[in-house]
Enzyme design. Structure first.
Site, PDB file in Angstrom:
ATOM      1  NE  ARG A 106      -4.154   1.742   0.955  1.00  0.00           N
ATOM      2  CZ  ARG A 106      -5.147   2.028   0.122  1.00  0.00           C
ATOM      3  NH1 ARG A 106      -5.145   1.587  -1.120  1.00  0.00           N
ATOM      4  NH2 ARG A 106      -6.168   2.731   0.541  1.00  0.00           N
ATOM      5  CB  THR A 381      -9.300  -0.601  -7.339  1.00  0.00           C
ATOM      6  OG1 THR A 381      -9.211   0.609  -6.588  1.00  0.00           O
ATOM      7  CG2 THR A 381      -8.503  -1.685  -6.666  1.00  0.00           C
ATOM      8  CB  THR A 399      -5.926   0.768  -6.132  1.00  0.00           C
ATOM      9  OG1 THR A 399      -6.791   1.855  -6.432  1.00  0.00           O
ATOM     10  CG2 THR A 399      -5.231   1.029  -4.817  1.00  0.00           C
ATOM     11  CG  ASN A 401      -8.211   6.413  -4.382  1.00  0.00           C
ATOM     12  OD1 ASN A 401      -9.082   5.585  -4.202  1.00  0.00           O
ATOM     13  ND2 ASN A 401      -8.243   7.604  -3.816  1.00  0.00           N
ATOM     14  CG  ASP A 423      -8.489   5.207  -0.301  1.00  0.00           C
ATOM     15  OD1 ASP A 423      -9.619   5.634  -0.580  1.00  0.00           O
ATOM     16  OD2 ASP A 423      -7.999   4.205  -0.850  1.00  0.00           O
ATOM     17  CB  SER A 452      -7.171  -0.381   1.441  1.00  0.00           C
ATOM     18  OG  SER A 452      -7.612  -1.052   0.291  1.00  0.00           O
ATOM     19  CB  SER A 453     -12.587  -1.219   0.631  1.00  0.00           C
ATOM     20  OG  SER A 453     -13.114  -0.253   1.474  1.00  0.00           O
ATOM     21  N   GLY A 473     -13.709  -1.465  -6.883  1.00  0.00           N
ATOM     22  CA  GLY A 473     -15.049  -0.940  -6.567  1.00  0.00           C
ATOM     23  C   GLY A 473     -15.117  -0.137  -5.287  1.00  0.00           C
ATOM     24  N   GLY A 474     -13.973   0.373  -4.789  1.00  0.00           N
ATOM     25  CA  GLY A 474     -13.998   1.228  -3.589  1.00  0.00           C
ATOM     26  C   GLY A 474     -14.719   0.528  -2.448  1.00  0.00           C
TER      27      GLY A 474
HETATM   28  N1  GLY Z   1      -8.393   2.968  -3.231  1.00  0.00           N
HETATM   29  C1  GLY Z   1      -9.302   1.922  -3.031  1.00  0.00           C
HETATM   30  C2  GLY Z   1      -9.012   1.089  -1.836  1.00  0.00           C
HETATM   31  O1  GLY Z   1      -7.865   0.973  -1.469  1.00  0.00           O
HETATM   32  O2  GLY Z   1      -9.899   0.543  -1.237  1.00  0.00           O
END
Ligand code: GLY
Length: 570
Positions: A106, A381, A399, A401, A423, A452-453, A473-474
């Site tokens: 990340r 992403t 990603t 983002n 984020d 993050s998701s 998909g965020g």
């Molecule tokens: N930028 C999307 C995530 O990391 O969830």
């Protein structure tokens, strides 16, 4: 009455005609390459060229991790809207011998970042500051991550797995209709974010079939091929990146780049109906949230109630509302905040969370105990799933983002930088541009990773690899992966059916179920509304790419028809 979407093609076609079980009707027909099976190995990614490159590596004797590195670099060329070397990602892996692990690459906040960096003198959030342009960029982790992945898990020489992306960047990528449209849509943003005209911008619109050659990106990849991580974090590429930052008011320094390191982490694991679930730990919220969701719905016979039938949707929604409230309150970078993982996953806690469930009435989100809203995350992403001939598996979500990240292209180096700083919570407790707010745990701090998701996930059945899955998909990533798993485990779908099936989403706030157009039949929507749920349709989301072990022993690749996603097996 039992209502399922069976896997038989004939029955499926009949169901498509007469029921809500119509996985692809809003998305057009599926490409030939989708739903393919393979005896030995499989690559499913967001772009046909990237899948082709990954498959070629498998066929020349590379393992899943060699193919993952090659596919990752190929996506940076062929799928610049989300594939990247200027962003970051997560790997969840399971080796043939059962060893599991997770790699966190990340992005990080630069050392010069500060908690209030996106606030004006009146402490209001400055529009676009965390999304567009140089200040939005987190220290990229992708190259360090791919290098670490290769060093620990790969088998072919590094140059062999990097070279195909270099060749592709030099030759050029033939644009799909979708890519041409996305590039055209962001043309003005690219011009606004850059001090020069990058090669993704041209005077006339892009069309399907146009060739986008990226010679500067090819040179950057050559430096990575020749020097490994140092080819990006030091030397010419680092100089170009830091110069780009200085030109545009960004704050990433040489020291930030040199000190960036990905981290091997212990995956989040749990069980669901006898399957072992292996997913990404913090700084992703994905693994914890997914396991919470699965364990909260496990006591209910979803299979008996049926796919997207009122009781099934009601229970799933009530679980989602509670899980997203937890996410907003408790989750952040574990190197900076204490994330109460075992409490959040304890069976007693989860049972208690569902104790207020009323099968006849929606629980208003305002009555669900929670701290802060979740941070905004955008849709762009990308996820890819790979299995090799030995049964090694890689589940990777990566990603920038937003689509094309910050829109900043590093002049002379040809790659796009992320806007992952968005984020973070720009101002904890205050809604951002999407009406969402974030918690204290996700406030900005120098060197911290933003929440993050992303939910790269692997399932085992009877101690053997069963499924590899994930999606972009965020904030909808978690619920899309959740639904793909339920589609397979509870509703008996194959992989392609499971990823194509229409989805719905609820994330606590805003307090509404958001179905895709083809999700939830009118009758089901009516019942849900009578129970007090608010429904608001939203456009298609996610691009779930998965691989499933079929009963006949073959791998089935599921490539989401919402994108150009492609499954290739052999
Ligand atoms: N930028 C999307 C995530 O990391 O969830």
């Amino acid at each position: 009455m039992k209502k399922r979407c069976p896997s038989s093609l004939l029955l499926l076609l009949l169901l498509w005609q007469f029921t809500g079980c119509k996985p692809t009707d809003q998305h057009g027909s599926t490409a030939q390459t989708q739903g393919v099976t393979g005896e030995k190995g499989m690559v499913v990614s967001a772009h046909p060229e990237a899948s082709r490159i990954g498959l070629a590596i498998l066929q020349q004797g590379g393992n899943a991790y060699d193919a993952a590195v090659a596919t990752g670099f190929a996506l940076a060329v062929a799928y610049p809207v989300a594939g990247n070397i200027g962003g970051g990602g997560f790997l969840v892996y399971r080796k043939q011998d059962g060893e599991i692990g997770a790699l966190d690459y990340r992005e990080k906040a630069p050392k010069a970042a500060s908690r209030d960096m996106y606030l004006d003198a009146q402490k209001n959030v400055i529009a676009d500051a965390s999304t567009l342009g140089h200040l939005a960029v987190g220290v990229p982790g992708a190259v360090d991550g791919l290098a670490a992945m290769h060093q620990k898990l790969g088998s072919l020489p590094w140059a062999t797995v990097v070279q195909p992306a270099i060749d592709l960047a030099r030759k050029g990528v033939v644009l799909t209709e979708r890519e041409a449209r996305m590039l055209n849509e962001d043309r003005e943003n690219f011009i606004k974010a850059n001090k020069f005209i990058p090669s993704v911008v041209r005077d006339t619109p892009w069309w399907k079939g146009d060739v986008l050659a990226l010679p500067e990106l090819a040179s950057s990849l050559e430096r990575i091929r020749d020097k490994g991580r140092a080819g990006f974090y030091e030397g010419q590429t680092a100089d170009l990146l830091v110069k780009e930052m200085q030109r545009g008011g960004g704050i990433i320094s040489h020291q930030d780049l040199k000190e960036y390191h990905s981290v091997w982490r212990t995956p989040i694991t749990g069980t669901y109906r006898g399957y072992k679930v292996i997913s990404m730990p913090p700084p992703s919220s994905g693994g914890i949230a997914l396991l919470q969701l699965l364990q909260m719905v496990e006591p209910y016979d979803l299979s008996k109630w049926g796919w997207q039938q009122p009781n099934t949707v009601h229970v799933m929604t009530e679980a989602q509302r509670r899980v997203y409230a937890d996410r907003a309150t408790y989750l952040g970078d574990p190197d900076f905040v204490k994330v109460p993982v075992s409490s959040l996953l304890s069976p007693a806690y989860l049972k208690n969370r569902m104790a207020t469930l009323d099968m006849e009435r929606a629980t208003p989100s305002s009555q669900v105990q929670a701290g802060q809203l979740l941070a905004r995350e955008s849709d762009q992403t990308t996820h890819y799933s790979i299995v090799d001939q030995w049964g090694n598996a890689a589940s990777i979500t990566t990603t920038l983002n937003g689509g094309y990240g910050s829109k900043v292209v590093v002049e002379g180096a040809g790659f796009i930088l992320n806007n992952e700083m968005d984020d973070f919570s720009a101002k904890p407790g205050v809604p951002n541009m999407f009406g969402l707010i974030g918690g204290e745990a996700n406030a900005i701090a120098p060197g911290k990773r933003m929440l993050s998701s992303m939910t790269p996930t692997i399932l085992e059945k009877d101690g053997k690899l069963f499924m590899v899955v994930g999606t972009p998909g965020g904030s909808t990533i978690i619920t899309s992966v959740f639904q793909a798993i339920l589609n397979v485990v509870d509703h008996g779908m194959g992989m392609q059916q499971a990823v194509a099936a229409p989805r719905f989403h609820h994330q606590w706030l805003p307090d509404r179920i958001e179905p895709e157009a083809a999700a939830l039949s009118p009758e089901v929507r009516e019942v849900l509304q009578k129970r007090g749920h608010t429904l608001q349709e939203r456009g298609r989301y996610g691009a779930v790419d998965g691989i499933l072990k079929r009963k006949d022993g073959r791998w089935e690749g599921g490539a989401d028809p919402r994108g150009d996603d492609t499954a290739l097996g052999y």
